[in-house]
Design a protein around this motif. Structure first.
Motif, short mmCIF file in Angstrom:
data_model
loop_
_atom_site.label_atom_id
_atom_site.label_comp_id
_atom_site.label_asym_id
_atom_site.label_seq_id
_atom_site.Cartn_x
_atom_site.Cartn_y
_atom_site.Cartn_z
N PHE A 44 0.82 -1.22 0.00
CA PHE A 44 0.00 0.00 0.00
C PHE A 44 0.85 1.26 0.00
CE2 PHE A 44 -2.83 -3.18 1.93
CZ PHE A 44 -3.95 -3.03 1.14
N VAL A 45 1.88 1.29 0.83
CA VAL A 45 2.70 2.49 0.96
C VAL A 45 3.44 2.80 -0.34
CG1 VAL A 45 4.78 1.32 1.81
CG2 VAL A 45 4.28 3.67 2.52
N ASN A 46 3.65 1.78 -1.16
CA ASN A 46 4.32 2.00 -2.44
C ASN A 46 3.33 2.36 -3.55
OD1 ASN A 46 6.72 1.14 -1.18
ND2 ASN A 46 6.21 -0.99 -1.59
N ILE A 47 2.25 1.61 -3.61
CA ILE A 47 1.28 1.81 -4.70
C ILE A 47 0.56 3.15 -4.58
CG2 ILE A 47 -0.90 0.92 -5.66
CD1 ILE A 47 0.11 -1.88 -5.13
N ILE A 48 0.42 3.66 -3.37
CA ILE A 48 -0.27 4.93 -3.19
C ILE A 48 0.43 6.06 -3.94
CG2 ILE A 48 0.92 5.63 -1.07
CD1 ILE A 48 -1.77 6.64 -0.05
N GLN A 49 1.75 5.96 -4.05
CA GLN A 49 2.50 6.97 -4.80
C GLN A 49 2.17 6.89 -6.29
OE1 GLN A 49 6.68 6.67 -3.81
NE2 GLN A 49 6.24 6.24 -1.67
N ALA A 50 2.00 5.67 -6.78
CA ALA A 50 1.64 5.49 -8.19
C ALA A 50 0.25 6.05 -8.47
CB ALA A 50 1.71 4.02 -8.57
N GLU A 51 -0.66 5.91 -7.51
CA GLU A 51 -2.02 6.42 -7.70
C GLU A 51 -1.99 7.94 -7.89
OE1 GLU A 51 -4.29 4.51 -8.34
OE2 GLU A 51 -3.72 2.59 -7.45
N GLN A 52 -1.10 8.62 -7.19
CA GLN A 52 -0.96 10.06 -7.38
C GLN A 52 -0.46 10.37 -8.79
OE1 GLN A 52 1.61 10.76 -3.87
NE2 GLN A 52 0.02 12.16 -3.14
N THR A 53 0.48 9.57 -9.27
CA THR A 53 0.99 9.76 -10.63
C THR A 53 -0.11 9.55 -11.66
OG1 THR A 53 3.19 9.00 -9.96
CG2 THR A 53 2.69 8.93 -12.31
N HIS A 54 -0.96 8.58 -11.42
CA HIS A 54 -2.07 8.30 -12.34
C HIS A 54 -3.04 9.47 -12.39
CE1 HIS A 54 -1.43 3.66 -11.81
NE2 HIS A 54 -0.36 4.31 -12.27
N GLN A 55 -3.32 10.04 -11.24
CA GLN A 55 -4.22 11.20 -11.20
C GLN A 55 -3.65 12.36 -12.00
OE1 GLN A 55 -5.63 12.23 -7.19
NE2 GLN A 55 -5.29 10.11 -6.57
N LYS A 56 -2.35 12.60 -11.85
CA LYS A 56 -1.71 13.70 -12.59
C LYS A 56 -1.76 13.46 -14.09
CE LYS A 56 1.50 14.90 -8.85
NZ LYS A 56 2.92 14.90 -8.42
N ALA A 57 -1.59 12.22 -14.52
CA ALA A 57 -1.64 11.90 -15.94
C ALA A 57 -3.03 12.18 -16.51
CB ALA A 57 -1.26 10.44 -16.17
#
Length: 223
Positions: A44-57
């Protein structure tokens, strides 16, 4: 003089982008709630950062089309009582995300740049997030389950891997009659939830931009 951006004429595009954004926000908020409850647990602590990147995209491609996406944060997120159930929740959420992009891609045929973003985000869920949560379920279960339960779980995971390979063959048109027969004899609820929705993504891992997903250590499947 202030210039107001024109209202986008393609409501289908606007709706598709908003639905994708809503799902990424929901994932971020849900995984954040897990971390708040159980601490900085992987993945979770790792994937949450990717979710932010997805939102920005999604925000970037929406802005390029004069579409303003709105952020709607879930008022209340109800989590399971155990960490293992949260891992299983992550598996379900990523499968649903993959299926959502399959649906949304049908509405953006005229916008290749939007398709590219959807494909890359879907591939990230299929190739990185979903395996990470699956591995977390397996690792957690192996430390607590009885031998017979572990055997059943390992059998299920083995079936997943076999069906995933078959999905790639379907996407490439390489499946033979014997494999088709085997596929048709498999539990269809399992396929519908975990395989068919990912066929479009299974061959897309190679198109992920080097500076976005593949360089993110946090998205690699957990060992």
């Amino acid at each position: 003089m202030k210039v107001t951006p024109p209202v986008h004429e393609n409501k289908a595009l606007e709706e598709a982008l908003q639905r994708a954004f809503d799902d990424e926000v929901k994932a971020y908020e849900t995984y954040s709630a897990v971390i708040e409850k159980f601490g900085a647990v992987t993945p979770f602590v790792n994937i949450i950062q990717a979710e932010q990147t997805h939102q920005k995209a999604l925000l970037a491609v929406a802005s390029a089309h004069n579409i303003a996406l709105t952020t709607t944060v879930p008022e209340r997120i109800t989590l399971p009582s155990t960490l293992r159930e949260c891992y299983e929740l992550g598996v379900a959420a990523e499968i649903q995300n993959i299926q959502l992009y399959d649906e949304l891609l049908l509405h953006v045929n005229e916008y290749p740049e939007v398709q590219d973003v959807f494909y890359r985000l879907q591939a990230a869920s299929y190739n990185n997030h979903l395996p990470a949560f699956r591995n977390a379920v397996t690792s957690y279960a192996s430390s607590t389950a009885a031998p017979e339960s572990m055997a059943a779980l390992e059998g299920m995971m083995g079936q997943w891997g076999e069906l995933s390979q078959m999905a790639q063959k379907i996407a490439k048109g390489e499946i033979n009659q014997e494999e088709i027969t085997k596929l048709l004899s498999t539990n269809f609820s399992f396929i519908a939830g975990a395989l068919i929705g990912a066929v479009g993504a299974s061959v897309l891992g190679g198109i992920i931009a080097p500076d976005e997903e593949t360089t993110t250590e946090d998205e690699k499947p957990e060992a």
